[in-house]
Design an enzyme around this catalytic site. Structure first.
Site, PDB file in Angstrom:
ATOM      1  N   GLU A 265       0.888  -1.180   0.000  1.00 47.67           N
ATOM      2  CA  GLU A 265       0.000   0.000   0.000  1.00 47.67           C
ATOM      3  C   GLU A 265       0.914   1.214   0.000  1.00 47.67           C
ATOM      4  O   GLU A 265       1.326   1.696   1.047  1.00 47.67           O
ATOM      5  CB  GLU A 265      -0.883  -0.001   1.261  1.00 47.67           C
ATOM      6  CG  GLU A 265      -1.860  -1.156   1.351  1.00 47.67           C
ATOM      7  CD  GLU A 265      -3.067  -1.010   0.429  1.00 47.67           C
ATOM      8  OE1 GLU A 265      -3.215   0.047  -0.212  1.00 47.67           O
ATOM      9  OE2 GLU A 265      -3.859  -1.963   0.362  1.00 47.67           O
ATOM     10  N   CYS A 299      -2.340   9.339   2.219  1.00 46.93           N
ATOM     11  CA  CYS A 299      -1.935   8.739   0.939  1.00 46.93           C
ATOM     12  C   CYS A 299      -2.938   9.105  -0.134  1.00 46.93           C
ATOM     13  O   CYS A 299      -2.619   9.093  -1.320  1.00 46.93           O
ATOM     14  CB  CYS A 299      -1.821   7.228   1.095  1.00 46.93           C
ATOM     15  SG  CYS A 299      -3.247   6.504   1.882  1.00 46.93           S
TER      16      CYS A 299
HETATM   17  P1  NAD Z   1       8.258   4.905   4.754  1.00 46.45           P
HETATM   18  O1  NAD Z   1       8.289   4.101   3.493  1.00 46.45           O
HETATM   19  O2  NAD Z   1       9.392   5.813   5.012  1.00 46.45           O
HETATM   20  O3  NAD Z   1       8.172   3.908   6.023  1.00 46.45           O
HETATM   21  C1  NAD Z   1       7.193   2.900   6.130  1.00 46.45           C
HETATM   22  C2  NAD Z   1       7.699   1.791   7.052  1.00 46.45           C
HETATM   23  O4  NAD Z   1       8.777   1.084   6.444  1.00 46.45           O
HETATM   24  C3  NAD Z   1       8.230   2.290   8.379  1.00 46.45           C
HETATM   25  O5  NAD Z   1       7.747   1.433   9.384  1.00 46.45           O
HETATM   26  C4  NAD Z   1       9.731   2.202   8.195  1.00 46.45           C
HETATM   27  O6  NAD Z   1      10.445   2.094   9.390  1.00 46.45           O
HETATM   28  C5  NAD Z   1       9.853   0.939   7.383  1.00 46.45           C
HETATM   29  N1  NAD Z   1      11.094   0.781   6.606  1.00 46.45           N
HETATM   30  C6  NAD Z   1      11.925   1.739   6.133  1.00 46.45           C
HETATM   31  N2  NAD Z   1      12.920   1.172   5.399  1.00 46.45           N
HETATM   32  C7  NAD Z   1      12.704  -0.160   5.413  1.00 46.45           C
HETATM   33  C8  NAD Z   1      13.360  -1.273   4.815  1.00 46.45           C
HETATM   34  N3  NAD Z   1      14.447  -1.137   4.055  1.00 46.45           N
HETATM   35  N4  NAD Z   1      12.838  -2.505   5.021  1.00 46.45           N
HETATM   36  C9  NAD Z   1      11.723  -2.673   5.751  1.00 46.45           C
HETATM   37  N5  NAD Z   1      11.053  -1.652   6.341  1.00 46.45           N
HETATM   38  C10 NAD Z   1      11.530  -0.410   6.171  1.00 46.45           C
HETATM   39  O7  NAD Z   1       6.857   5.674   4.757  1.00 46.45           O
HETATM   40  P2  NAD Z   1       6.353   6.888   5.695  1.00 46.45           P
HETATM   41  O8  NAD Z   1       7.146   8.107   5.391  1.00 46.45           O
HETATM   42  O9  NAD Z   1       6.214   6.432   7.089  1.00 46.45           O
HETATM   43  O10 NAD Z   1       4.845   7.094   5.142  1.00 46.45           O
HETATM   44  C11 NAD Z   1       4.477   7.924   4.093  1.00 46.45           C
HETATM   45  C12 NAD Z   1       4.198   7.135   2.835  1.00 46.45           C
HETATM   46  O11 NAD Z   1       3.247   6.099   3.080  1.00 46.45           O
HETATM   47  C13 NAD Z   1       3.585   7.997   1.749  1.00 46.45           C
HETATM   48  O12 NAD Z   1       4.171   7.678   0.502  1.00 46.45           O
HETATM   49  C14 NAD Z   1       2.116   7.597   1.775  1.00 46.45           C
HETATM   50  O13 NAD Z   1       1.425   7.850   0.574  1.00 46.45           O
HETATM   51  C15 NAD Z   1       2.216   6.137   2.097  1.00 46.45           C
HETATM   52  N6  NAD Z   1       0.961   5.607   2.640  1.00 46.45           N
HETATM   53  C16 NAD Z   1       0.204   4.771   1.854  1.00 46.45           C
HETATM   54  C17 NAD Z   1      -1.012   4.291   2.319  1.00 46.45           C
HETATM   55  C18 NAD Z   1      -1.860   3.383   1.462  1.00 46.45           C
HETATM   56  O14 NAD Z   1      -2.768   2.763   2.003  1.00 46.45           O
HETATM   57  N7  NAD Z   1      -1.630   3.289   0.163  1.00 46.45           N
HETATM   58  C19 NAD Z   1      -1.456   4.648   3.605  1.00 46.45           C
HETATM   59  C20 NAD Z   1      -0.661   5.485   4.385  1.00 46.45           C
HETATM   60  C21 NAD Z   1       0.545   5.956   3.885  1.00 46.45           C
END
Ligand code: NAD
Length: 535
Positions: A265, A299
């Protein structure tokens, strides 16, 4: 700690001094790095959280696997009963948890409470589902045979979540995963650990009361390393990841390389299209909430606005007035509509995008600046911005990139086909490597295909919009904004949003393994397709 913060934490039994345990596997612990939870409104450190060490992550995974081995045998309606109790426990703390979301993430109070409500709603849904997660009987071509398609639980489900929905996204996953008979391990965003600790404590109490292992709903807080350990573990058949396209791509490839299942997502670069026949009393507030709500950090936030030439000037003027009238405030205060951005990294994305708008000589109709005056200078407050770039070049990052900030880019079109083309003209996979490799890429990445909305009263436009030549996003709305989905339908986006589906609809089918089971209850053993193999 300020009384503002300590009141919210105490109501949820989170310690207001000392360090807080950020790992739960049946016991609370944490001996890894210390992570600070920082309030986006005031800059105050809310807590110091002891995250999972590598050994604790391994142990938590092991405990989750063990928990699964017993939990899977609980009949599904009984699992539904556990969810019903979780629903009640969450509902009892709805206001308190909602306030914690506002305090730690920064969204306004009704949205914080709304997020908890979403968790409650999906529990209700999953209670019903626990009596309806049916397989089916397939007609066999062989006499005396039956074929069953049987769903069984998968095992350990890892949920990795983003900062902007620190409660609801876990809820969507936990409710379906638990109803399906899995044990779940949660790795929340490193910047919202307190929300995950509070939610896990509430659920842990319910599990304890029912004499179930706590690791049925475990928690490991931490950064990238903890996430990677779950993603790469061969003991995790399903990884449900919510976050940026950049990280989603890494996670998707890692899970696929070990033939695991993944739900992605990722981000959205969502568009609203306004036709000249639209009811403007709906469209203007709809676009306003879509773009400014949650300070542009959903998002599904509206990031691109395509206006028909006949109404463009008037629409933008009315929208600009609304933008100018919105006042920032403490998200915990009842009348605030504009809270802060989540952290400094998010603000620097805002700044960088405003700079880029200037460099391409876009017209900035309002915003483009931070709030530098007290008390807002202590937090991450920015002015919501409307910009009209000079051209609609979908290859320019202003159009092709998800900027996770309250910046709305507008353009004028002459016919619906053109607007739909723009709506869909977002890359399947980012071509702009510089964006993906930039240090800010944690927050900015090209992400597309999530939500879209058309404002019109003409049924012919609606038919086109919903059909094969219409919007190719996962959410395709009419006279409803891009954000604000309900749990009943499956939620998710196409293309580089990752094709995942969560919440309602058929999403539960991803949380089980399916088997085709042929049973022969006859005295013969005929082969399929009439194959003869007798000597
Ligand atoms: P992010 O990708 O920076 O982090 C998401 C998660 O991934 C965190 O828990 C982080 O610690 C973890 N993570 C980071 N690097 C990793 C790796 N290499 N391996 C495994 N896990 C890792 O996202 P964010 O900044 O917290 O959130 C914002 C983003 O999320 C935006 O792009 C937004 O659109 C998206 N989002 C999407 C939805 C949806 O349902 N489509 C919902 C909410 C947010």
């Amino acid at each position: 700690l300020s009384s503002r913060a300590s009141g919210v934490l105490s109501a949820l039994n989170i310690p207001t001094s000392g360090e807080v345990h950020g790992v739960y596997d049946g016991q609370w612990k944490g001996s890894g790095d210390i992570m600070e939870s920082v309030c986006p409104t005031t800059g105050e450190v809310l807590a110091r959280v002891k995250t999972a060490s590598p050994e604790e992550t391994e142990i938590a995974l092991e405990k989750t696997r063990e928990a699964y081995a017993s939990f899977r045998n609980l009949p599904a309606p009984r699992r539904g009963e556990i969810l019903r109790q979780i629903r009640t426990a969450l509902s009892d703390k709805r206001e308190e948890l909602g306030a914690l979301v506002s305090l730690e993430m920064g969204k306004i109070k009704t949205e914080g409470i709304g997020e908890v409500q979403e968790f409650i709603d999906i529990c209700d849904y999953a209670v019903g589902l626990s009596r309806m997660m049916n397989g089916r009987v397939v007609a066999s071509e062989r006499p005396g045979h039956s074929i069953l398609e049987v769903p069984n639980p998968l095992g350990v489900v890892a949920v990795l979540s983003a900062f902007n929905f620190p409660v609801a996204v876990y809820g969507w996953n936990l409710a379906l995963s638990l109803a399906a008979g899995n044990a779940t391990i949660w790795k929340p965003s490193p910047t919202t650990p307190l929300c995950s600790i509070a939610v896990t404590s509430i659920i842990a109490e319910v599990l304890k009361k029912n004499e179930l292992p706590g690791a049925v709903a475990g928690l490991v807080t931490g950064g990238k390393d903890v996430g990677e350990a779950l993603v790469n573990s061969h003991d995790v058949p399903l990884v449900s990841f919510t976050g940026s396209e950049r990280v989603g791509r890494i996670v998707g490839q890692a899970v696929a390389s070990r033939f695991g299942k993944v739900i992605l997502e990722l981000g959205g670069n969502n568009a609203s299209i306004v036709m000249p026949d639209a009811d403007m009393s709906l469209a203007i507030p709809g676009v306003f909430f879509g773009s400014v709500g949650t300070a542009g950090q959903r998002c599904t936030s509206t990031r691109r606005l395509f206006l028909h030439r006949d109404i463009a000037t008037g629409f933008l003027e009315k929208l600009r007035k609304l933008y100018m009238s919105i006042k920032p405030g403490d998200p915990l205060a009842a009348d605030t509509l504009l809270g802060p951005m989540h952290n400094k990294a998010a603000v620097s994305v805002y700044d960088g995008t405003v700079e880029h708008l200037q460099s391409i000589s876009a017209e900035v109709l309002c915003g483009g600046k931070k709030f530098n005056e007290a008390p807002f200078n202590a937090g991450n407050f920015v002015r919501p911005t409307i910009a009209v770039p000079r051209s609609v070049d979908m290859k320019d990052k202003i159009w092709s990139t998800e900027t996770f900030a309250p910046i709305l880019n507008a353009a004028v079109f002459d016919d619906l086909e053109q607007a739909i083309e723009w709506n869909n003209a977002v890359p399947q996979v980012s071509e702009d490597q510089s964006v993906l490799e930039s240090p800010k890429a944690e927050v900015v990445a090209t992400s597309q295909g999530l939500s879209s909305s058309l404002w019109t009263r003409d049924v012919r436009n609606i038919g086109k919009w919903l059909g094969p030549s219409g919007s190719d996003a996962g959410i395709v709305n009419v006279n409803a904004g891009t954000s604000g989905a309900e749990i009943g339908a499956s939620f998710g986006g196409n293309k580089s949003t990752g094709w995942g589906r969560e919440s309602g609809g058929d999403a539960w089918k991803q949380y089980v393994r399916w088997s085709a089971c042929t049973i022969n209850f006859s005295d013969e053993a005929p082969l399929a397709q009439g194959v003869n193999f007798s000597l």
